[in-house]
Design a protein around this motif. Structure first.
Motif, PDB file in Angstrom:
ATOM      1  N   THR A 153       0.850  -1.201   0.000  1.00  0.00           N
ATOM      2  CA  THR A 153       0.000   0.000   0.000  1.00  0.00           C
ATOM      3  C   THR A 153       0.887   1.253   0.000  1.00  0.00           C
ATOM      4  O   THR A 153       0.780   2.149   0.846  1.00  0.00           O
ATOM      5  N   HIS A 154       1.800   1.287  -0.993  1.00  0.00           N
ATOM      6  CA  HIS A 154       2.786   2.373  -1.069  1.00  0.00           C
ATOM      7  C   HIS A 154       2.156   3.662  -1.621  1.00  0.00           C
ATOM      8  O   HIS A 154       0.982   3.686  -2.016  1.00  0.00           O
ATOM      9  N   HIS A 155       2.961   4.723  -1.717  1.00  0.00           N
ATOM     10  CA  HIS A 155       2.375   6.021  -2.074  1.00  0.00           C
ATOM     11  C   HIS A 155       1.913   6.067  -3.533  1.00  0.00           C
ATOM     12  O   HIS A 155       1.116   6.944  -3.900  1.00  0.00           O
ATOM     13  N   ASP A 161      -2.773   4.033 -15.494  1.00  0.00           N
ATOM     14  CA  ASP A 161      -2.631   3.872 -16.949  1.00  0.00           C
ATOM     15  C   ASP A 161      -1.629   2.769 -17.317  1.00  0.00           C
ATOM     16  O   ASP A 161      -0.802   2.923 -18.201  1.00  0.00           O
ATOM     17  N   ASP A 162      -1.726   1.648 -16.605  1.00  0.00           N
ATOM     18  CA  ASP A 162      -0.949   0.459 -16.943  1.00  0.00           C
ATOM     19  C   ASP A 162      -1.961  -0.671 -17.128  1.00  0.00           C
ATOM     20  O   ASP A 162      -3.096  -0.557 -16.672  1.00  0.00           O
ATOM     21  N   ILE A 163      -1.528  -1.751 -17.779  1.00  0.00           N
ATOM     22  CA  ILE A 163      -2.490  -2.842 -18.025  1.00  0.00           C
ATOM     23  C   ILE A 163      -2.289  -3.951 -17.002  1.00  0.00           C
ATOM     24  O   ILE A 163      -1.164  -4.386 -16.753  1.00  0.00           O
ATOM     25  N   LYS A 208      -3.316   8.646 -13.665  1.00  0.00           N
ATOM     26  CA  LYS A 208      -1.902   8.511 -14.008  1.00  0.00           C
ATOM     27  C   LYS A 208      -1.170   7.678 -12.958  1.00  0.00           C
ATOM     28  O   LYS A 208      -1.293   7.925 -11.766  1.00  0.00           O
ATOM     29  N   ARG A 209      -0.436   6.670 -13.431  1.00  0.00           N
ATOM     30  CA  ARG A 209       0.362   5.843 -12.530  1.00  0.00           C
ATOM     31  C   ARG A 209       1.532   6.673 -11.998  1.00  0.00           C
ATOM     32  O   ARG A 209       2.100   7.491 -12.721  1.00  0.00           O
ATOM     33  N   THR A 210       1.891   6.490 -10.731  1.00  0.00           N
ATOM     34  CA  THR A 210       3.025   7.202 -10.140  1.00  0.00           C
ATOM     35  C   THR A 210       4.325   6.516 -10.543  1.00  0.00           C
ATOM     36  O   THR A 210       4.502   5.320 -10.292  1.00  0.00           O
ATOM     37  N   GLY A 219       8.310   5.525 -10.547  1.00  0.00           N
ATOM     38  CA  GLY A 219       9.417   5.380  -9.587  1.00  0.00           C
ATOM     39  C   GLY A 219       9.124   4.542  -8.358  1.00  0.00           C
ATOM     40  O   GLY A 219      10.020   4.297  -7.560  1.00  0.00           O
ATOM     41  N   VAL A 220       7.871   4.144  -8.183  1.00  0.00           N
ATOM     42  CA  VAL A 220       7.569   3.291  -7.034  1.00  0.00           C
ATOM     43  C   VAL A 220       6.671   2.142  -7.476  1.00  0.00           C
ATOM     44  O   VAL A 220       5.797   2.319  -8.318  1.00  0.00           O
ATOM     45  N   SER A 221       6.940   0.968  -6.956  1.00  0.00           N
ATOM     46  CA  SER A 221       6.111  -0.211  -7.203  1.00  0.00           C
ATOM     47  C   SER A 221       6.517  -1.248  -6.167  1.00  0.00           C
ATOM     48  O   SER A 221       7.566  -1.122  -5.532  1.00  0.00           O
TER      49      SER A 221
HETATM   50  N1  CTP Z   1      -0.676   2.207  -9.195  1.00  0.00           N
HETATM   51  C1  CTP Z   1      -0.218   3.504  -9.447  1.00  0.00           C
HETATM   52  N2  CTP Z   1       1.116   3.804  -9.336  1.00  0.00           N
HETATM   53  C2  CTP Z   1       1.995   2.848  -8.991  1.00  0.00           C
HETATM   54  C3  CTP Z   1       1.560   1.526  -8.702  1.00  0.00           C
HETATM   55  C4  CTP Z   1       0.206   1.241  -8.816  1.00  0.00           C
HETATM   56  O1  CTP Z   1      -1.022   4.386  -9.779  1.00  0.00           O
HETATM   57  N3  CTP Z   1       3.271   3.159  -8.914  1.00  0.00           N
HETATM   58  C5  CTP Z   1      -2.103   1.910  -9.323  1.00  0.00           C
HETATM   59  C6  CTP Z   1      -2.436   0.835 -10.344  1.00  0.00           C
HETATM   60  O2  CTP Z   1      -2.460   1.358 -11.659  1.00  0.00           O
HETATM   61  C7  CTP Z   1      -3.792   0.386  -9.865  1.00  0.00           C
HETATM   62  C8  CTP Z   1      -3.696   0.526  -8.352  1.00  0.00           C
HETATM   63  O3  CTP Z   1      -2.571   1.369  -8.101  1.00  0.00           O
HETATM   64  O4  CTP Z   1      -4.807   1.251 -10.334  1.00  0.00           O
HETATM   65  C9  CTP Z   1      -3.519  -0.803  -7.662  1.00  0.00           C
HETATM   66  O5  CTP Z   1      -2.407  -1.470  -8.240  1.00  0.00           O
HETATM   67  P1  CTP Z   1      -2.090  -2.983  -7.889  1.00  0.00           P
HETATM   68  O6  CTP Z   1      -3.244  -3.828  -8.233  1.00  0.00           O
HETATM   69  O7  CTP Z   1      -1.664  -3.076  -6.485  1.00  0.00           O
HETATM   70  O8  CTP Z   1      -0.953  -3.457  -8.828  1.00  0.00           O
HETATM   71  P2  CTP Z   1       0.311  -2.878  -9.516  1.00  0.00           P
HETATM   72  O9  CTP Z   1      -0.053  -1.875 -10.546  1.00  0.00           O
HETATM   73  O10 CTP Z   1       1.022  -4.083 -10.019  1.00  0.00           O
HETATM   74  O11 CTP Z   1       1.140  -2.179  -8.353  1.00  0.00           O
HETATM   75  P3  CTP Z   1       2.650  -2.566  -8.021  1.00  0.00           P
HETATM   76  O12 CTP Z   1       3.402  -2.522  -9.333  1.00  0.00           O
HETATM   77  O13 CTP Z   1       3.169  -1.570  -7.066  1.00  0.00           O
HETATM   78  O14 CTP Z   1       2.582  -3.944  -7.433  1.00  0.00           O
END
Ligand code: CTP
Length: 331
Positions: free
Chosen positions: A17-19, A104-106, A129-131, A133-135
Motif C-alpha cells: 500500500t505504497h504512495h 494507466d498500466d495494463i 496517471k500511474r506514479t 518510480g515506485v512499485s
Molecule cells: N498504481 C499507481 N502507481 C503505482 C503503482 C500502482 O497508480 N506506482 C495503481 C495501479 O495502476 C492500480 C492501483 O494502483 O490502479 C492498484 O495497483 P495494484 O493492483 O496493487 O498493482 P500494480 O499496478 O502491479 O502495483 P505494483 O506494481 O506496485 O505492485
C-alpha cells in the motif's frame, strides 16, 4: 439499477500500500467534484490466493495487512475484502458504482487477459496517471539488494518541499479540501496550511522514520488519535486534539524521504507532519514510536524487520517474481 457516477470503485492488490497506490486512490477520489454529496470511493482489495494465482507471485503483505492499510487511507470510503481479481460489472452494480478507476498500466489475469476488458467495453472504465518510480517490485528490489538511504540530505528535503504532491496528499477525505499541515523542522511556518486552526497546546506528537510504512505504524497512530480507545492513546489525545507526526531519518531507510512523507500523509489518523523535525524546538506532548503501550493491536507483531525477513526468507521466489517483471537482481 441505481448506478451513481459519484460512487467510484478502485481495486487492486495494494501490496505494501505504497504512495503510488495512495496516489491512484487520491486521483480517483478527486474525479468526484468538491462538495458532491453523497459520494464515495470504494476500494476492492484482492485476497492472497487470487494474487498468487493471477500475478504468479505471493504478496509480501498479507491480506489482512493490506485490507487494514487500505482502510486507513484518508480518501478510501470503504474497503471490500476478497474483491475479484478480474473486475466485473456485477461487482460495481452491487455497490452502486458506475465506474472503476485504474492507473494507466495494463493488469492481466492468469490467462494474460486484461482484467478490465469488460469494464472498458461497457464504457465504465476511468484512467488515472500511474506514479512513476515506485512499485512493489521496486521495493522488493531495494530490499533484495540492501539499497538503504542514510540520513536525509538537503537536496532530499528541498525536493519534497517543492513537490506539488505534498499539498495534494495533505487534502481531506474528499481529496480537495485543505486538511493536514506540513511543517519543516519546527512549527514556525507551515509549508502547507491545514484546514483548521493549529494549536500546539492541543497537539500530540509522535516521531519516527516510518520506513516501509505499514499497519504496525498505522495501529500506533490510530491508538494515539482515537479518543475512544482505552489506554495510553486515550489519555494522550483528548477530544479535539490533533496528531502531529515527525518524520526523521535516524536509521538507514529503504524508502526516500518523499516516499515516507507521502505515505504518512495518506493516513487518515494524521493531522500534521513535520519533515526532518528539530525535536527540541517542538513544544508538543511527545510520544515514542514503538512505545509498548501503543503496540497492543492486531498488527503489533509487524515491523520493518519482519517485512525484510519475509522477503529474505523467500529470496528465490521474489527474485524470480521480479525477473518476470523485468527487474532481475543484477540490474
Ligand atoms: N498504481 C499507481 N502507481 C503505482 C503503482 C500502482 O497508480 N506506482 C495503481 C495501479 O495502476 C492500480 C492501483 O494502483 O490502479 C492498484 O495497483 P495494484 O493492483 O496493487 O498493482 P500494480 O499496478 O502491479 O502495483 P505494483 O506494481 O506496485 O505492485
Amino acid at each position: 439499477m441505481n448506478l451513481d457516477p459519484n460512487r467510484l470503485w478502485i481495486d487492486g492488490c495494494f501490496d505494501f500500500t505504497h504512495h503510488g497506490h495512495c496516489g491512484a486512490i487520491l486521483q480517483a477520489r478527486r474525479i468526484i467534484p468538491a462538495g458532491t454529496e453523497p459520494s464515495a470511493l470504494i476500494c476492492g482489495v484482492h485476497n492472497d490466493r487470487d494474487i498468487l494465482l493471477n500475478k504468479g507471485g505471493q504478496p509480501v503483505m498479507q491480506e489482512q495487512e493490506r485490507y487494514e492499510h487500505t482502510r486507513s487511507n484518508r480518501w478510501c470510503s470503504e474497503v471490500i475484502e476478497d474483491a475479484p481479481y478480474v473486475t466485473q460489472p456485477a461487482v460495481l452494480d452491487a455497490h452502486h458504482c458506475k465506474y472503476v478507476v485504474h492507473g494507466d498500466d495494463i493488469s492481466t489475469d492468469a490467462n494474460g487477459e486484461d482484467c478490465y476488458q469488460v469494464m472498458k467495453d461497457t464504457g465504465r472504465f476511468l484512467v488515472v496517471k500511474r506514479t512513476e518510480g515506485v512499485s512493489t517490485t521496486e521495493l522488493i528490489h531495494r530490499i533484495l539488494t540492501g539499497s538503504e538511504i542514510c540520513g536525509c540530505s538537503k537536496e532530499a528535503v528541498e525536493a519534497i518541499i517543492k513537490d506539488e504532491k505534498l499539498s495534494l496528499y495533505a487534502t481531506g477525505p474528499d481529496g480537495h479540501a485543505r486538511w493536514c499541515y506540513v511543517f519543516h523542522q519546527n512549527l514556525d511556518q507551515p509549508i502547507v496550511s491545514g484546514g483548521y486552526a493549529f494549536n500546539p497546546a492541543r497537539a500530540v506528537y509522535i516521531e519516527g522514520d516510518f520506513d516501509l510504512f505499514h499497519v504496525g505504524h498505522i495501529e500506533q497512530l490510530r491508538a494515539l488519535r482515537e479518543t475512544s480507545d482505552a489506554g495510553a492513546g486515550a489519555r494522550a489525545c483528548q477530544e479535539g486534539s490533533k496528531l502531529v507526526v515527525g518524520i526523521t531519518s535516524k536509521n538507514p531507510c529503504y524508502m526516500t524521504l518523499t516516499e515516507r512523507v507521502l505515505s504518512v500523509l495518506s493516513c487518515r489518523y494524521v493531522d500534521a507532519v513535520v519533515i526532518d523535525p528539530k525535536t527540541a524546538e517542538l513544544p508538543l506532548n511527545r510520544h515514542e514510536l514503538d512505545d509498548t503501550a501503543l503496540r497492543t493491536g492486531r498488527f503489533a507483531y509487524l515491523d520493518r524487520n519482519v517485512i525484510v525477513d519475509r522477503i529474505q526468507a523467500a529470496r528465490d521466489h521474489y527474485m524470480q517474481r521480479n525477473a518476470r517483471k523485468g527487474v532481475p537482481l543484477e540490474q
